[in-house]
Design a protein around this motif. Structure first.
Motif, PDB file in Angstrom:
ATOM      1  N   GLU A 229      14.538  44.484  62.203  1.00  0.00           N
ATOM      2  CA  GLU A 229      15.845  45.099  62.571  1.00  0.00           C
ATOM      3  C   GLU A 229      16.833  45.677  61.415  1.00  0.00           C
ATOM      4  N   LYS A 230      17.114  46.818  61.493  1.00  0.00           N
ATOM      5  CA  LYS A 230      18.352  47.211  60.556  1.00  0.00           C
ATOM      6  C   LYS A 230      19.391  46.306  60.590  1.00  0.00           C
ATOM      7  N   VAL A 231      19.980  46.129  61.936  1.00  0.00           N
ATOM      8  CA  VAL A 231      21.233  45.222  62.015  1.00  0.00           C
ATOM      9  C   VAL A 231      20.736  44.076  62.764  1.00  0.00           C
ATOM     10  N   ASN A 319      10.924  42.974  57.104  1.00  0.00           N
ATOM     11  CA  ASN A 319      11.006  42.536  55.675  1.00  0.00           C
ATOM     12  C   ASN A 319      11.536  41.043  55.569  1.00  0.00           C
ATOM     13  N   TRP A 320      10.794  40.147  55.135  1.00  0.00           N
ATOM     14  CA  TRP A 320      11.155  38.706  55.109  1.00  0.00           C
ATOM     15  C   TRP A 320      11.196  38.300  53.589  1.00  0.00           C
ATOM     16  N   GLY A 321      12.469  38.411  52.891  1.00  0.00           N
ATOM     17  CA  GLY A 321      12.683  37.966  51.543  1.00  0.00           C
ATOM     18  C   GLY A 321      12.551  39.044  50.690  1.00  0.00           C
ATOM     19  N   GLY A 322      12.316  38.643  49.437  1.00  0.00           N
ATOM     20  CA  GLY A 322      12.683  39.546  48.089  1.00  0.00           C
ATOM     21  C   GLY A 322      13.753  38.968  47.281  1.00  0.00           C
ATOM     22  N   ALA A 392       6.403  51.015  54.327  1.00  0.00           N
ATOM     23  CA  ALA A 392       6.709  52.323  54.687  1.00  0.00           C
ATOM     24  C   ALA A 392       7.830  52.374  56.161  1.00  0.00           C
ATOM     25  N   ASN A 393       7.374  51.308  56.812  1.00  0.00           N
ATOM     26  CA  ASN A 393       8.075  51.485  57.895  1.00  0.00           C
ATOM     27  C   ASN A 393       9.301  50.255  57.992  1.00  0.00           C
ATOM     28  N   MET A 394       9.618  49.914  56.934  1.00  0.00           N
ATOM     29  CA  MET A 394      10.591  48.861  56.915  1.00  0.00           C
ATOM     30  C   MET A 394      11.852  49.426  56.976  1.00  0.00           C
ATOM     31  N   PRO A 395      12.826  48.855  57.754  1.00  0.00           N
ATOM     32  CA  PRO A 395      14.341  49.438  57.926  1.00  0.00           C
ATOM     33  C   PRO A 395      15.062  48.848  56.770  1.00  0.00           C
ATOM     34  N   ALA A 396      15.919  49.844  56.135  1.00  0.00           N
ATOM     35  CA  ALA A 396      16.961  49.307  55.099  1.00  0.00           C
ATOM     36  C   ALA A 396      18.067  48.496  55.863  1.00  0.00           C
ATOM     37  N   GLN A 397      17.725  47.166  55.583  1.00  0.00           N
ATOM     38  CA  GLN A 397      18.688  46.357  56.386  1.00  0.00           C
ATOM     39  C   GLN A 397      20.075  46.110  56.104  1.00  0.00           C
ATOM     40  N   VAL A 398      20.955  45.878  56.947  1.00  0.00           N
ATOM     41  CA  VAL A 398      22.472  45.646  56.413  1.00  0.00           C
ATOM     42  C   VAL A 398      22.299  44.112  56.181  1.00  0.00           C
ATOM     43  N   LEU A 399      22.976  44.172  54.790  1.00  0.00           N
ATOM     44  CA  LEU A 399      23.097  42.686  54.177  1.00  0.00           C
ATOM     45  C   LEU A 399      24.588  42.235  54.408  1.00  0.00           C
ATOM     46  N   GLY A 400      24.745  41.223  54.920  1.00  0.00           N
ATOM     47  CA  GLY A 400      25.923  40.509  55.196  1.00  0.00           C
ATOM     48  C   GLY A 400      26.208  39.445  54.044  1.00  0.00           C
ATOM     49  N   THR A 401      27.499  39.119  53.907  1.00  0.00           N
ATOM     50  CA  THR A 401      27.811  38.177  52.919  1.00  0.00           C
ATOM     51  C   THR A 401      27.561  36.717  53.334  1.00  0.00           C
ATOM     52  N   ASP A 402      27.131  36.461  54.509  1.00  0.00           N
ATOM     53  CA  ASP A 402      26.652  34.899  55.016  1.00  0.00           C
ATOM     54  C   ASP A 402      25.238  34.876  55.646  1.00  0.00           C
ATOM     55  N   ASP A 403      24.421  36.072  55.248  1.00  0.00           N
ATOM     56  CA  ASP A 403      23.232  36.446  56.115  1.00  0.00           C
ATOM     57  C   ASP A 403      22.362  34.865  55.809  1.00  0.00           C
TER      58      ASP A 403
END
Length: 441
Positions: A229-231, A319-322, A392-403
């Motif tokens: 999910e993106k958010v 997307n898990w990680g990176g 290719a289907n991966m959302p550009a996830q919103v990254l928070g400071t406390d993820d």
């Protein structure tokens, strides 16, 4: 790599072990003027501190670089559990000592680094690496750029998702092993759970090992599902939304159903028990970001080549990680460190890492080069095709400071549900309480 991998955050570590790890890392970093780093003969020892398995050492990239640069010696330290690694890194950043020339950063931590610790890391633009992320998928470089334009890290891999499964255990339970057929059966998480119920029923009456379950843990499934999910934990304004996020609530409901239906082996990820289970048959499937390929090979060994396979996962995305590579401002060898980072992150090296290790490249050039790659260990699975489609289907996830804090709180709470029988509603509240305590949000 990696893996929010420990890679990603679940193993508990005693204080004595943590202290020993920090001492070892500090002693080996050489940034306080060790003989290795301070020689006047032009030779330089570059220290790299990582978590999980990035694959640089395992695939021979360090040796290749040192052969071409005889004045450079590379020394790597690593911590398997990212949570332990991050805690040690925070201690060293606060104290200003013991840091390596290059530090790995997990994607779930990068917003915190960019917004709260930008002064601790070198701006790669000042070291000739202003364009180091230009060839990457756009969100990868954007995540590590500060509001005033500094570039604090160079992107390595990303974590497109699939499902890894044991063909021998599937056969024993009378389930199909064709990866295309399986991808259709578990095209959704509901389908994945439904097939899991069939599996445990059939495995109980068949020749599967005693205690064999559908998957390793609720934590693995939860992390994979929210990764689609993106958010998730914060909205696009940066406001925390983890307590009412539909993505989190749905993943929590599915993960607790997994436990209630008896499908989880209840193994805490990144622990010795979990590692051993890759070859003992305690679980038949695994939520499998690309970097997990190398981890499975390392834990299961050559004896299990051909017994593992890979199929597209629910939704064919996620997307898990990176990770990223960054240079602390305390490094005495920033120029040499920057040159090594540039080489390690070039598309040629990213393609090698995927072909040999399974770390999926964030470089678009490398992605184009690996689409036809197959992996003999996983029954010649077309891993380039499977993970490229997911990416290719991966959302550009919103990254928070406390993820990182938030993700760990939820997976720890799912561990309570699995291993202590805590009611899901009570465990959910424990997660919220721990997040507020740790982050203040």
């Amino acid at each position: 790599m990696r893996p929010f991998r420990a890679r990603r955050t679940t193993a508990a570590v005693g204080s004595a072990a943590l202290a020993a790890t920090m001492l070892l890392t500090a002693c080996s970093s050489g940034t306080a003027g060790s003989k290795d780093n301070a020689g006047g003969d032009g030779k330089v020892t570059l220290t790299i501190d990582l978590f999980g398995t990035f694959g640089f050492k395992e695939t021979g990239l360090y040796d290749e670089y040192m052969a071409a640069h005889p004045n450079i010696t590379i020394k790597q330290t690593d911590t398997q559990d990212e949570g332990q690694y991050w805690q040690a890194l925070q201690t060293k950043l606060a104290g200003g000592g013991g840091l390596a020339d290059i530090q790995g950063l997990e994607v779930g931590r990068i917003a915190s680094v960019v917004q709260k610790q930008a002064d601790k890391f070198a701006d790669l633009k000042t070291l000739g690496l202003g364009g180091v992320n230009d060839d990457l998928v756009p969100w990868k470089g954007a995540a590590v750029r500060t509001a005033d334009g500094k570039v604090l890290g160079a992107g390595t891999d990303i974590g497109p998702e699939a499902i890894c499964f044991r063909t021998d255990l599937f056969k024993a339970a009378g389930l199909p092993t064709d990866r295309t057929e399986l991808a259709a059966k578990w095209s959704s998480w509901d389908g994945y759970l439904a097939l899991g119920k069939q599996y445990v029923t059939k495995a109980a009456g068949g020749s599967a090992p005693e205690g064999n379950k559908w998957t390793d843990s609720a934590a693995g499934m939860f992390t994979a599902e929210v990764g689609q999910e993106k958010v998730r934990y914060a909205d696009e304004s940066g406001k925390p939304v983890y307590d009412k996020s539909p993505a989190v609530q749905t993943a929590w409901a599915n993960s607790t159903k997994l436990v209630a239906d008896g499908l989880s082996a209840k193994l805490p990820q990144w622990t010795p028990e979990w590692n051993k289970a890759f070859s003992t048959g305690k679980f038949a499937t695994l939520s499998c970001p690309a970097w997990m390929i190398g981890y499975i090979k390392g834990q299961a060994g050559e004896a299990f080549a051909g017994k593992w396979d890979i199929a597209a996962g629910p939704g064919k995305t996620g997307n898990w990680g990176g990770s990223y590579l960054a240079i602390p401002r305390s490094s005495k060898h920033q120029k040499e460190a920057a040159e090594l980072i540039k080489w390690l992150n070039a598309k040629e090296q990213q393609a090698k890492l995927f072909t040999k290790q399974g770390s999926f490249p964030s470089s678009t050039g490398a992605q184009a080069a690996i689409k036809t790659v197959k992996d003999p260990y996983f029954n010649n699975a077309p891993i380039g095709e499977i993970f490229s489609e997911s990416a290719a289907n991966m959302p550009a996830q919103v990254l928070g400071t406390d993820d990182g804090v938030i993700g760990k709180a939820f997976t720890d709470a799912l561990g309570e549900v699995e291993r202590t029988g805590t009611a899901p509603a009570t465990a959910w509240q424990h997660a919220l309480d721990n997040i507020k305590k740790a982050s203040g949000n």
